[in-house]
Design an enzyme around this catalytic site. Structure first.
Site, PDB file in Angstrom:
ATOM      1  N   LYS A 131       0.844  -1.195   0.000  1.00 22.51           N
ATOM      2  CA  LYS A 131       0.000   0.000   0.000  1.00 22.51           C
ATOM      3  C   LYS A 131       0.880   1.246   0.000  1.00 22.51           C
ATOM      4  O   LYS A 131       2.069   1.195   0.309  1.00 22.51           O
ATOM      5  CB  LYS A 131      -0.915  -0.015   1.225  1.00 22.51           C
ATOM      6  CG  LYS A 131      -0.183  -0.036   2.558  1.00 22.51           C
ATOM      7  CD  LYS A 131      -1.141  -0.119   3.728  1.00 22.51           C
ATOM      8  CE  LYS A 131      -0.375  -0.151   5.047  1.00 22.51           C
ATOM      9  NZ  LYS A 131      -1.276  -0.150   6.218  1.00 22.51           N
ATOM     10  N   TYR A 185      14.522  30.456   9.087  1.00 23.44           N
ATOM     11  CA  TYR A 185      13.310  31.092   9.601  1.00 23.44           C
ATOM     12  C   TYR A 185      13.311  31.139  11.125  1.00 23.44           C
ATOM     13  O   TYR A 185      13.718  30.197  11.795  1.00 23.44           O
ATOM     14  CB  TYR A 185      12.073  30.313   9.145  1.00 23.44           C
ATOM     15  CG  TYR A 185      11.703  30.528   7.694  1.00 23.44           C
ATOM     16  CD1 TYR A 185      11.323  31.782   7.236  1.00 23.44           C
ATOM     17  CD2 TYR A 185      11.702  29.468   6.806  1.00 23.44           C
ATOM     18  CE1 TYR A 185      10.966  31.976   5.907  1.00 23.44           C
ATOM     19  CE2 TYR A 185      11.340  29.644   5.479  1.00 23.44           C
ATOM     20  CZ  TYR A 185      10.967  30.904   5.034  1.00 23.44           C
ATOM     21  OH  TYR A 185      10.613  31.085   3.728  1.00 23.44           O
TER      22      TYR A 185
END
Length: 384
Positions: free
Chosen positions: A54, A278
């Site tokens: 999956k 940042y």
């Protein structure tokens, strides 16, 4: 994508040839995936193992991974969504003529005829899904195979005890359905001493007595290592096949599968009190060299690793500094020879020195999320 020979456990992972315009390189060792599957099968006492592919084989490429696992003997394949199964079916048919392909998330309303047309088997998770699949069998004029999942205590998908009791009293509700597997899923298998493991095992045994005889499946990756009582007939290892440790309290029984590298774009000399990134969360305390690297959270190098991650340059460990941004991260390469940490050089973010479980710990998550988050911007090389 390129493909190269496989490596051995003791070998050094080769450095792939990376196009000049590629910001990073993800090397996936298909030979290690095959070896992990064999090791897990040995731990499962050589009984059958499914291939759980999956989410694009946990982010590593289902088109490359699924044929490897089928070649190793997988005859049951599990995905999560109907669309995944329908896209995968032609490839599996080319690999082997008798692969049972299951959809774990069950029978979504309106998908019955499409699943039948593509020879895809739902994992039936409720009485409503059972009724819908029985109706599909009636429309198509033949019995239809499916897995039946019972909820043994996880309270996620599967028939709860009261719905299992209904089937026991009204077995005709399964008329037209051929149960190919009765399954459940363990919630705490990675904690061997957790009492819920034994509780779920007991509940699963009780539920099986109320359902038609069919091969039983309970074990995920970690469940394989809980012992023979949990094994039943079919194992469903997922993340362990891809190199995630299924026994977190002990050394990993599986090989690493991925190596992740990213390119240095620029090296900047800074000094106190200059900051990096940042929020100015990292400030220099003296002269330093900062390398800006072309990887960020858009590439699966999660923002939560900010200020805690590590990388390797020329065999030397160096810290991630400042906040991870969408496309970039910063490394303190002050102690690295300038020629080894120059623009264009590659750094290791995942590899022999620093595996997926270690990176997950720094990110405050699990290896599953690290693998499935790896972006599509890396140049991919498949070994083996």
């Amino acid at each position: 994508m390129t493909t190269s020979p496989t490596i051995t456990e003791d070998a050094t992972v080769p450095t792939p040839a990376v196009p000049a315009g590629a910001a990073g390189a993800l090397t996936i060792d298909l030979g290690a995936i095959a070896e992990n599957y064999r090791r897990l099968r040995a731990a499962f006492l050589e009984k059958p193992l499914a291939a759980v592919v999956k989410a694009d084989a946990y982010g590593l490429g289902v088109e490359q991974v699924a044929p490897v696992l089928v070649k190793e003997g997988a005859r049951s394949v599990f995905v999560a969504q109907p669309d995944e199964a329908i896209a995968l079916r032609p490839l599996l048919d080319r690999c082997h003529p008798a692969i049972s392909l299951y959809v774990l998330n069950g029978l979504m309303p309106g998908t019955e005829d499409e699943l039948v047309a593509h020879n895809v088997l739902p994992v039936l998770n409720s009485l409503g899904e059972i009724d819908a699949w029985r109706a599909a069998a009636s429309r198509h004029g033949r019995a239809l195979p499916a897995a039946i999942q019972v909820d043994s205590g996880m309270n996620r998908l599967g028939l709860p005890a009261e719905e299992v009791a209904v089937l026991k009293e009204a077995p005709e509700r399964l008329q037209g359905i051929v149960p190919t597997c009765v399954m459940s899923h363990l919630a705490c298998a990675d904690e061997p001493a957790h009492p819920q493991n034994a509780e779920q095992l007991a509940a699963f045994r009780v539920a099986r007595e109320s359902l038609p005889k069919a091969p039983a499946s309970l074990c995920n990756s970690s469940g394989i290592f809980l012992g023979r009582d949990y094994h039943f007939d079919l194992g469903r290892p997922g993340a362990a096949v891809y190199g995630v440790n299924p026994t977190p309290a002990a050394p990993s029984p599986v090989l690493p599968v991925v190596r992740l590298q990213a390119r240095i774009l620029q090296v900047r000399a800074i000094d106190a009190p200059q900051s990096v990134g940042y929020g100015a969360t990292h400030r220099a305390t003296g002269p330093a060299r900062i390398a800006t690297v072309a990887a960020g959270y858009a590439d699966g190098y999660l923002r939560s690793i900010s200020g805690r991650g590590r990388a390797w340059v020329d065999g030397h460990e160096i810290p991630v500094v400042g906040r991870i941004s969408m496309d970039l991260l910063a490394l303190d390469v002050t102690k690295i020879a300038p020629e080894a940490a120059a623009p264009g050089c590659m750094v290791d973010l995942l590899g022999p020195q620093h595996g997926v479980d270690q990176l997950a710990q720094e990110a405050g998550t699990i290896g599953y999320e690290i693998l499935t988050a790896l972006g599509r911007r890396y140049h991919r090389t498949y070994l083996g």
